[in-house]
Structures are given as structure tokens and as C-alpha cells.
Design an enzyme around this catalytic site. Structure first.
Site, PDB file in Angstrom:
ATOM      1  N   GLY A  13       0.891  -1.153   0.000  1.00 20.20           N
ATOM      2  CA  GLY A  13       0.000   0.000   0.000  1.00 20.20           C
ATOM      3  C   GLY A  13       0.920   1.190   0.000  1.00 20.20           C
ATOM      4  O   GLY A  13       1.481   1.533   1.022  1.00 20.20           O
ATOM      5  N   THR A  14       1.083   1.806  -1.119  1.00 17.59           N
ATOM      6  CA  THR A  14       2.345   2.410  -1.518  1.00 17.59           C
ATOM      7  C   THR A  14       2.168   3.818  -2.042  1.00 17.59           C
ATOM      8  O   THR A  14       1.079   4.185  -2.425  1.00 17.59           O
ATOM      9  CB  THR A  14       2.902   1.541  -2.669  1.00 17.59           C
ATOM     10  OG1 THR A  14       3.258   0.305  -2.141  1.00 17.59           O
ATOM     11  CG2 THR A  14       4.046   2.145  -3.396  1.00 17.59           C
TER      12      THR A  14
END
Length: 234
Positions: A13-14
């Protein structure tokens, strides 16, 4: 029956970013890899080398993005040997597009390819979930990118210098880290141009603080003591 996903995949989750500048490209990413609420790796490297002159930023499922990168690195190595010269950024992006599109039912990864070649100079390609490929002056991806669209509309400009482009990337990733719980850790950048590749590292505690973020404290007592006046002597 409720479907309890007990073994949530490692997901990056970037925040990933690629920008072109006058002479090359700058790629950047945060470093948080999480499994649900748990941070599995706080210092991951989401910018992966494909060839000497092409790198890829990875988001989504960590496993999916790694296996795609591994295959493409292998194919590009063969391609370079057969051709007798380095692969172009466009060829690299199209190989990723082919794998992502042909396996779209199985893969959950969004990628940003960036690099420099002697034919077209610095190029950025976005390859989002469905496996399409889009050449863009800049690309943003991952969960943190939601918080950055307005910022980039305002801040991005053509023909930036290398320094301007890198400052923009670091600022943008730090803004996303400040708002997105699934982004965090350190900021890593990769600068690619005719002279080669430069990697830079920005520790989390050296990033600019935004909105109501507190300065780091050594203990809870520091916060309590700083909160108000001295306690009344009895």
C-alpha cells in the site's frame, strides 16, 4: 459465513512516482510493505532495476510485482544479448504490459517504468492494474497517489532541472506519507540520465513534517511535560 482473510497478502500500500525532467527521469517511492494493519517491512526497496538504464516502481501485491519484475529482467537480459545493445525504455514497458495484460485475472500490481535510452531520452510509462501502457510526462501510483493528484496538477512543470525534479518527488512522497496510513518509512529516489544512475536515500526522520504532525518525542513523559504548566507543588 463471513470470509475472514487471515493470511492477507503482503501488499505495498504504496506511494510510487516517476517524473521526466530536462535530460532524464526521477523515480521515487516510500518503503512500507504491510499485511493488513501490520507493517511487514518498513524499509523495502520498491524501485527495482530491470537493466542498466531502466528501473521499475512497484505497487500492489509485493509477490506479483516481484515476479513480473523478475521475468522482465530475464527477458530483457536475453534481448540485450541478442541485440548487442541496451534495451529501450519502450521495449521494457511493453514487456511488462504484455505480462500484466495476459495475466490480468491473476495479477494485482500497478507499475511505473522509467529510464533513459539514446533514441528517445528519458521516458516514463505507467502500467496500471488492467495491463494497459501509457506514456506520461509524470506518473503516480499506489494508495498514496490519491492524495497527490491535485498537488501534481499544481506543482509539475515541463523542462524541470534534475534538482527540481528530485525535490518534487521527495516532497510528494513525504506529503503522501503524511496522509496515507499504508505509506511510510523512508524515501528512495533513482535518477536516470545519459550519465547513468544515481540512487538517493532520505530517512523518515529527516522528511518535512506537514499539517498537525508532532515532532518525534523520546517518551510519553516528554509530551505530558510539554503539554502544560508545571504541576502544583503540595
Amino acid at each position: 459465513m463471513m470470509d475472514l482473510n487471515l493470511d492477507a497478502p503482503h501488499s505495498m500500500g504504496t506511494t510510487i512516482i516517476g517524473v521526466t525532467y530536462n535530460g532524464g527521469v526521477v523515480l521515487g517511492a516510500d518503503s512500507r510493505t504491510s499485511t493488513g494493519m501490520y507493517v511487514a517491512n518498513r524499509a523495502s526497496d520498491k524501485t527495482t532495476q530491470l537493466t542498466d538504464n531502466v528501473y521499475v516502481c512497484r505497487s500492489g501485491s509485493a509477490a506479483d510485482s516481484q515476479v513480473v519484475s523478475d521475468y522482465v529482467r530475464y527477458f530483457l537480459h536475453q534481448h540485450t544479448i541478442q541485440l548487442g545493445q541496451p534495451a529501450t525504455v519502450k521495449v521494457s514497458a511493453n514487456l511488462i504490459r504484455m505480462l500484466a495484460y495476459n495475466n490480468k485475472n491473476m495479477l494485482q500490481t500497478g507499475l511505473i517504468v522509467g529510464g533513459w535510452d539514446k533514441y528517445e531520452g528519458g521516458k516514463i510509462y505507467g502500467i496500471p492494474l488492467g495491463g494497459t501502457v501509457v506514456e506520461q510526462p509524470f506518473a503516480i501510483g499506489g494508495s498514496g497517489s490519491s492524495y497527490l493528484y491535485g498537488f501534481f496538477d499544481q506543482a509539475w512543470k515541463e523542462n524541470m532541472t534534475k534538482e527540481e525534479a528530485e525535490q518534487l518527488v521527495v516532497k510528494a512522497v513525504s506529503l503522501a506519507i503524511a496522509r496515507d496510513g499504508a505509506s511510510g518509512g523512508v524515501v528512495r529516489t533513482v535518477i536516470i540520465n545519459s550519465e547513468g544512475v544515481t540512487r538517493n536515500f532520505y530517512p523518515g526522520d529527516k522528511l518535512q513534517l506537514w499539517h498537525e504532525e508532532l515532532e518525534p518525542q523520546n517518551s510519553l513523559l516528554d509530551i505530558l511535560n510539554a503539554a502544560g504548566p508545571e504541576p502544583m507543588a503540595i
